[in-house]
Enzyme design. Structure first.
Site, PDB file in Angstrom:
ATOM      1  N   LYS A  83       0.856  -1.191   0.000  1.00  0.00           N
ATOM      2  CA  LYS A  83       0.000   0.000   0.000  1.00  0.00           C
ATOM      3  C   LYS A  83       0.893   1.242   0.000  1.00  0.00           C
ATOM      4  O   LYS A  83       1.760   1.402   0.876  1.00  0.00           O
ATOM      5  CB  LYS A  83      -0.880  -0.041   1.242  1.00  0.00           C
ATOM      6  CG  LYS A  83      -2.115   0.809   1.191  1.00  0.00           C
ATOM      7  CD  LYS A  83      -2.949   0.494   2.431  1.00  0.00           C
ATOM      8  CE  LYS A  83      -4.161   1.367   2.547  1.00  0.00           C
ATOM      9  NZ  LYS A  83      -4.733   1.280   3.901  1.00  0.00           N
TER      10      LYS A  83
HETATM   11  C1  E4P Z   1      -8.110   1.881   4.352  1.00  0.00           C
HETATM   12  O1  E4P Z   1      -7.401   1.401   3.509  1.00  0.00           O
HETATM   13  C2  E4P Z   1      -7.936   3.234   4.885  1.00  0.00           C
HETATM   14  O2  E4P Z   1      -6.658   3.397   5.422  1.00  0.00           O
HETATM   15  C3  E4P Z   1      -9.022   3.479   5.910  1.00  0.00           C
HETATM   16  O3  E4P Z   1     -10.265   3.096   5.373  1.00  0.00           O
HETATM   17  C4  E4P Z   1      -9.061   4.918   6.392  1.00  0.00           C
HETATM   18  O4  E4P Z   1     -10.202   5.079   7.196  1.00  0.00           O
HETATM   19  P1  E4P Z   1     -10.442   6.356   8.145  1.00  0.00           P
HETATM   20  O5  E4P Z   1     -10.656   7.548   7.274  1.00  0.00           O
HETATM   21  O6  E4P Z   1     -11.667   5.987   8.930  1.00  0.00           O
HETATM   22  O7  E4P Z   1      -9.209   6.490   8.993  1.00  0.00           O
END
Ligand code: E4P
Length: 215
Positions: A83
């Protein structure tokens, strides 16, 4: 639409996997920080439970360092997806990873052109953050719709992974907008199966049966 769990908590991963409908997991540095565990060890544990894609986010911010870190993470298990942020450096690393056959999830996507560029660089997944756009008074779902339209214009195969999902209404509208995947907390996954009329109906069925066949 595929459903991923957005968590680095092992109990959540086990509980979501037990539901039988879990397609993958996403983690991020904040989620790992909450757990206070070694990131690599936790990813290995998650990959023991879930065979679908498990996203491992890099901490590095420069392409070269992202490549070193991402390659280490990719060694953990065959289903690790590296990622990377939707930055210029992330874009360069995305291209290098896709050239060497490593899958990437391009995170922190807040505009359609980021999604177009990372698709050109061979991203496997792109993660538009719906909830965080809603938080600043924008329409997060509109981003999913416009990325879908652009990807469909060009037959782009990068999967749209709706992230920052906060509730079931987000999930429903992700499905209507044609997101390929949605990643959500365990609570949201469980909420998909809740309705007061289901509970009332079940209670009544059981009560009627018991009344007719006591003992
Ligand atoms: C997933 O890949 C993201 O990092 C996550 O959904 C972020 O979510 P948040 O905005 O609730 O922190």
């Amino acid at each position: 639409m595929l459903i991923y769990l957005d968590s680095a908590n092992l109990d959540d991963v086990k509980a979501a996997a037990d539901l039988g409908v879990l397609d993958g997991v996403t983690t991020n540095p904040t989620l790992i920080a909450k757990e206070r565990v070694d990131y690599g060890k936790r990813l290995a544990d998650i990959c023991q439970i879930v065979k679908g894609p498990v996203s491992a986010e890099v901490i590095a911010t420069e392409a070269k360092a992202m490549l070193i870190e991402g390659r280490e993470r990719a060694k953990i298990a065959p289903n690790i997806v590296v990622k990377l942020p939707c930055t210029i450096e992330g874009l360069k690393a995305c291209k290098a990873f896709s050239d060497e056959g490593t899958k990437t999830n391009m995170t922190l996507c807040f505009q359609t052109l980021q999604a177009l560029m990372v698709a050109k660089a061979g991203a496997f997944l792109v993660s538009p953050f719906i909830g965080r756009l809603d938080d600043i008074g924008e329409d997060g779902m509109e981003l999913i719709r416009t990325i879908r339209a652009v990807y469909d214009n060009y037959g782009i195969k990068t999967q749209i992974l709706a992230a920052s999902v906060r509730h079931t209404n987000h999930l429903l509208h992700c499905a209507l907008a044609g997101a390929d995947v949605a990643t959500c907390p365990l609570s949201v996954i469980k909420d998909t199966m809740k309705h007061p009329l289901t509970d009332i109906g079940l209670e009544r069925f059981l009560a009627d049966y018991k009344a007719a066949f006591p003992g």
